[in-house]
Write an enzyme that holds these catalytic residues in place. Structure first.
Site, PDB file in Angstrom:
ATOM      1  N   HIS A  80       0.829  -1.206   0.000  1.00 42.33           N
ATOM      2  CA  HIS A  80       0.000   0.000   0.000  1.00 42.33           C
ATOM      3  C   HIS A  80       0.857   1.247   0.000  1.00 42.33           C
ATOM      4  O   HIS A  80       1.996   1.250   0.499  1.00 42.33           O
ATOM      5  CB  HIS A  80      -1.023  -0.001   1.144  1.00 42.33           C
ATOM      6  CG  HIS A  80      -0.476   0.062   2.533  1.00 42.33           C
ATOM      7  ND1 HIS A  80      -0.201   1.250   3.169  1.00 42.33           N
ATOM      8  CD2 HIS A  80      -0.187  -0.908   3.438  1.00 42.33           C
ATOM      9  CE1 HIS A  80       0.220   1.012   4.403  1.00 42.33           C
ATOM     10  NE2 HIS A  80       0.257  -0.292   4.584  1.00 42.33           N
ATOM     11  N   ASP A  82      -0.310   4.457   1.036  1.00 39.73           N
ATOM     12  CA  ASP A  82      -0.638   5.466   2.041  1.00 39.73           C
ATOM     13  C   ASP A  82       0.119   5.192   3.332  1.00 39.73           C
ATOM     14  O   ASP A  82       0.581   4.070   3.576  1.00 39.73           O
ATOM     15  CB  ASP A  82      -2.145   5.500   2.313  1.00 39.73           C
ATOM     16  CG  ASP A  82      -2.674   4.203   2.911  1.00 39.73           C
ATOM     17  OD1 ASP A  82      -2.278   3.116   2.423  1.00 39.73           O
ATOM     18  OD2 ASP A  82      -3.487   4.257   3.856  1.00 39.73           O
ATOM     19  N   ASP A 145       5.808   1.652   6.989  1.00 43.76           N
ATOM     20  CA  ASP A 145       4.515   0.992   6.791  1.00 43.76           C
ATOM     21  C   ASP A 145       3.730   1.817   5.772  1.00 43.76           C
ATOM     22  O   ASP A 145       3.056   2.759   6.144  1.00 43.76           O
ATOM     23  CB  ASP A 145       3.794   0.916   8.135  1.00 43.76           C
ATOM     24  CG  ASP A 145       2.402   0.315   8.051  1.00 43.76           C
ATOM     25  OD1 ASP A 145       2.045  -0.249   7.006  1.00 43.76           O
ATOM     26  OD2 ASP A 145       1.669   0.433   9.052  1.00 43.76           O
ATOM     27  N   GLU A 179      -5.051   1.844   2.612  1.00 44.52           N
ATOM     28  CA  GLU A 179      -5.067   0.642   3.436  1.00 44.52           C
ATOM     29  C   GLU A 179      -5.218   0.988   4.905  1.00 44.52           C
ATOM     30  O   GLU A 179      -5.891   0.274   5.662  1.00 44.52           O
ATOM     31  CB  GLU A 179      -3.781  -0.158   3.206  1.00 44.52           C
ATOM     32  CG  GLU A 179      -3.766  -1.554   3.847  1.00 44.52           C
ATOM     33  CD  GLU A 179      -3.250  -1.569   5.281  1.00 44.52           C
ATOM     34  OE1 GLU A 179      -3.391  -2.609   5.953  1.00 44.52           O
ATOM     35  OE2 GLU A 179      -2.718  -0.535   5.754  1.00 44.52           O
ATOM     36  N   GLU A 180      -4.624   2.098   5.322  1.00 51.58           N
ATOM     37  CA  GLU A 180      -4.624   2.458   6.739  1.00 51.58           C
ATOM     38  C   GLU A 180      -6.005   2.858   7.257  1.00 51.58           C
ATOM     39  O   GLU A 180      -6.199   2.950   8.466  1.00 51.58           O
ATOM     40  CB  GLU A 180      -3.639   3.603   6.991  1.00 51.58           C
ATOM     41  CG  GLU A 180      -2.180   3.262   6.691  1.00 51.58           C
ATOM     42  CD  GLU A 180      -1.587   2.277   7.682  1.00 51.58           C
ATOM     43  OE1 GLU A 180      -2.311   1.841   8.604  1.00 51.58           O
ATOM     44  OE2 GLU A 180      -0.404   1.937   7.535  1.00 51.58           O
ATOM     45  N   ASP A 202       3.673  -6.284   4.136  1.00 55.37           N
ATOM     46  CA  ASP A 202       3.187  -5.239   5.029  1.00 55.37           C
ATOM     47  C   ASP A 202       3.306  -5.680   6.482  1.00 55.37           C
ATOM     48  O   ASP A 202       2.468  -5.363   7.316  1.00 55.37           O
ATOM     49  CB  ASP A 202       1.729  -4.896   4.682  1.00 55.37           C
ATOM     50  CG  ASP A 202       1.213  -3.673   5.408  1.00 55.37           C
ATOM     51  OD1 ASP A 202       2.040  -2.899   5.926  1.00 55.37           O
ATOM     52  OD2 ASP A 202      -0.013  -3.482   5.463  1.00 55.37           O
ATOM     53  N   HIS A 386       3.407   3.883  12.781  1.00 52.73           N
ATOM     54  CA  HIS A 386       2.342   4.844  13.083  1.00 52.73           C
ATOM     55  C   HIS A 386       2.763   5.917  14.078  1.00 52.73           C
ATOM     56  O   HIS A 386       1.909   6.546  14.699  1.00 52.73           O
ATOM     57  CB  HIS A 386       1.078   4.136  13.593  1.00 52.73           C
ATOM     58  CG  HIS A 386       0.411   3.266  12.577  1.00 52.73           C
ATOM     59  ND1 HIS A 386      -0.924   2.910  12.664  1.00 52.73           N
ATOM     60  CD2 HIS A 386       0.872   2.686  11.459  1.00 52.73           C
ATOM     61  CE1 HIS A 386      -1.246   2.143  11.637  1.00 52.73           C
ATOM     62  NE2 HIS A 386      -0.154   1.993  10.888  1.00 52.73           N
TER      63      HIS A 386
END
Length: 416
Positions: A80, A82, A145, A179-180, A202, A386
């Protein structure tokens, strides 16, 4: 810098956070087109086929099979583009630091506080003394990520181009937005994608492998109130914000993310807002067992119903949507055992033991597997995702490209 490190730093420097508050459009943020176009250009320069960036910022491409492998099933990879919305993600200043042991000093955050990673919270650092590690300057998340995964896949193609003798089937490649925030690969055209099975990239530390994820649902709670002057409020005022707080207190406190691990599920309050007349709260509920997810839904519906009974009419409403399901329900079928065993062997080829974990989250594979593209999840080698303490060790980043070269070679023969 190595090829994969160079790409990784370039991708991280392009901000591309998704946004749950604008999730009605795909992508949820225009910045995701920026990274999509950067990746697409790299794919074109390498000679990938069918490179496309569609109106939703989905990047797709194909790589032709090596000689003699043209009739084998197509192997797919999905990452992904994003990055997480829960922390500052723009601008991003990636840096390579040489780590000598002790605390990993990342920098200072936007409030001037020092950002460090302690060996107590990340015991993996004990094995990383003398390594180069990618972090930010402390003012934002890094975006490993999943930009580490993006860089690995593109660097895999660079390896295959540089050495045409490396065996592999036809490869299908996708880099997807949002995706997030739970959207992920929902709009990926699987017929055009053309892969029979494959992998998402991921996951966390090197060697991590996941074929179990949470089942997931999103819950939106809304409360209406009745405003009046506080001096004459007795018997009349209904405070919507107070109702939301009462609702939250009716959920089991011990089943919040900060008190759970392993196979434990949870209720998580993502955000709340409101005033006297109107208030809302957004939750996610997670569990590896779908039956327990259904029980959690009933708990939340019962809490809303009980509040309305206490109030004498309907002041609280609740809306629940399923987001994704545990990919183990698909990947553990006997016909897909090769996804697990080939990954195990490919990790072993780089001297790394594979560690299977029940992922406390989801991947694009959580929905893709149920849509007809079975896929397990490989390491992307990020830590502390994150947040501003995120880091990616360079040796692990490079080792995963070696692993992927070995992995695609294992699909250069028919699977049992």
């Amino acid at each position: 810098m190595s090829d994969v490190l160079d790409r990784f730093i370039k991708y991280c420097a392009v901000p591309s956070q998704s946004n749950p508050l604008t999730a009605e459009k795909v992508p949820s943020t225009p910045e995701q087109f920026d990274i999509a176009n950067v990746i697409a250009q790299d794919l074109r320069e390498l000679g990938a086929e069918d490179v496309t960036v569609d109106e939703h910022a989905y990047v797709t491409a194909h790589w032709p099979a090596s000689e003699g492998c043209e009739d084998l099933p197509c192997l797919g990879f999905c990452c992904h583009i994003d990055t997480a919305w829960q922390s500052v993600g723009n601008p991003v200043h990636p840096e390579v630091k040489h780590y000598e042991g002790g605390e990993l000093r990342i920098g200072t955050d936007r409030d001037g506080r020092e950002v460090v990673v302690s060996p107590e919270t990340n015991p993996q650092l004990a094995n990383m003394a003398g390594w180069d590690i990618v972090t930010t300057d402390g003012t934002s998340l890094l975006g490993g990520d999943d930009k580490a995964g993006d860089a690995m896949v593109v660097s895999l193609l660079a390896r295959l181009k540089a050495d045409p003798s490396l065996p592999h089937p036809r490869l299908a490649l996708s880099f997807v937005p949002d995706e997030e925030i739970g959207h992920g690969a929902a709009l990926l055209d699987l017929k055009e994608f053309g892969a029979d099975f494959g992998y998402t990239i991921d996951g966390g530390p090197l060697g991590e492998f996941c074929y179990e994820t949470f089942n997931a649902a999103e819950v939106n709670v809304h409360a209406r109130g009745l405003s009046c002057h506080t001096g004459t409020a007795k018997g009349m005022m209904v405070n919507a914000s107070e109702l939301i707080m009462r609702f939250h207190q009716m959920l089991p406190a011990e089943q919040r993310p900060e008190f759970t691990e392993g196979y434990d599920g949870f209720f998580y309050l993502e955000r709340m807002s409101g005033d006297c007349e109107s208030a809302s709260a957004d939750y996610i509920i997670r569990d590896h067992d779908q039956a327990k997810v259904e029980q959690r839904k009933r708990v939340m519906c019962h809490a809303a119903k009980l509040l309305n009974v206490q109030m004498g009419e309907e002041y609280v409403t609740i809306d629940i949507h399923d987001q994704y399901h545990n990919l183990a329900d698909v990947v553990t079928r006997p016909e897909y055992a090769h996804l697990i065993e080939n990954a195990r062997a490919a990790y072993a080829s780089i001297g790394q033991e594979m560690t299977c974990i029940p992922m406390r989250g989801g991947t694009d594979g959580s929905q893709l597997s149920f849509r007809g593209f079975p896929c397990a999840n490989l390491s992307a080698c990020y830590y502390n995702a994150h947040g501003v303490r995120e880091f990616v060790p360079v040796p692990e980043l490079e080792a995963m490209v070696d692993m992927l070269v070995d992995l695609v070679g294992r699909y250069a023969v028919p699977q049992k």
